[in-house]
Design a protein around this motif. Structure first.
Motif, PDB file in Angstrom:
ATOM      1  N   UNK A 181       0.839  -1.205   0.000  1.00  0.00           N
ATOM      2  CA  UNK A 181       0.000   0.000   0.000  1.00  0.00           C
ATOM      3  C   UNK A 181       0.875   1.256   0.000  1.00  0.00           C
ATOM      4  N   UNK A 182       2.015   1.204   0.684  1.00  0.00           N
ATOM      5  CA  UNK A 182       2.931   2.354   0.689  1.00  0.00           C
ATOM      6  C   UNK A 182       3.431   2.642  -0.729  1.00  0.00           C
ATOM      7  N   UNK A 183       3.676   1.596  -1.522  1.00  0.00           N
ATOM      8  CA  UNK A 183       4.088   1.793  -2.919  1.00  0.00           C
ATOM      9  C   UNK A 183       3.004   2.518  -3.706  1.00  0.00           C
ATOM     10  N   UNK A 184       1.744   2.164  -3.423  1.00  0.00           N
ATOM     11  CA  UNK A 184       0.637   2.802  -4.141  1.00  0.00           C
ATOM     12  C   UNK A 184       0.518   4.279  -3.793  1.00  0.00           C
ATOM     13  N   UNK A 185       0.735   4.610  -2.529  1.00  0.00           N
ATOM     14  CA  UNK A 185       0.707   6.012  -2.108  1.00  0.00           C
ATOM     15  C   UNK A 185       1.833   6.782  -2.803  1.00  0.00           C
ATOM     16  N   UNK A 186       3.024   6.190  -2.830  1.00  0.00           N
ATOM     17  CA  UNK A 186       4.167   6.847  -3.483  1.00  0.00           C
ATOM     18  C   UNK A 186       3.913   7.014  -4.977  1.00  0.00           C
ATOM     19  N   UNK A 187       3.365   5.980  -5.610  1.00  0.00           N
ATOM     20  CA  UNK A 187       3.089   6.064  -7.040  1.00  0.00           C
ATOM     21  C   UNK A 187       2.027   7.122  -7.334  1.00  0.00           C
TER      22      UNK A 187
END
Length: 132
Positions: A19-25
């Motif tokens: 989920x952190x990757x999705x926020x960053x993306x």
């Protein structure tokens, strides 16, 4: 780039998506659609949960191609978005990118890709062409 020979099966690459990757993306791409971060919104629109951005999934395929080709110039990269990558709140989802070199001609290698999550294909007809 000796691995890019016709018929070569390339070493599958696994990528954990959190989920952190999705926020960053979302921050990098400007795509703040809540289906990529909010469980309730995703379910409200009929999804099984929060899903990865399709372009993020495609970027993981490009990352695998860069690994296999020693970061050769990508001439073409394409696919169809066929199934979502559902990313749970805890842990994440593993996207696997496999590839087979279909041809090498005129200074270009064509790589057929298979992009899966949990054994299900998530990109349809993914293909890359790199300069060799």
């Amino acid at each position: 780039m000796s691995a890019l020979e016709p018929g070569a099966e390339l070493e599958p690459q696994d990528y954990l998506v959190t989920r952190a990757d999705l926020v960053a993306y979302a921050g990098a791409s400007g795509d703040h659609n809540p289906i990529h971060q909010d469980e309730a919104v995703a379910r409200m629109v009929g999804l099984p949960g929060v899903i990865a951005h399709g372009m993020y999934t495609m970027a993981l395929a490009a990352r695998a191609v860069a690994t296999w080709s020693d970061e050769a110039e990508v001439v073409e990269l394409g696919c169809k978005f066929t199934a979502p990558v559902v990313v749970p709140a805890e842990g994440g989802a593993t996207v696997r990118v496999a590839g087979t070199v279909k041809s090498v001609a005129d200074g270009r290698a064509t790589i057929a890709l298979e992009v899966t999550c949990g054994g299900e294909k998530v990109l349809g007809a993914p293909k890359a062409v790199v300069r060799v």
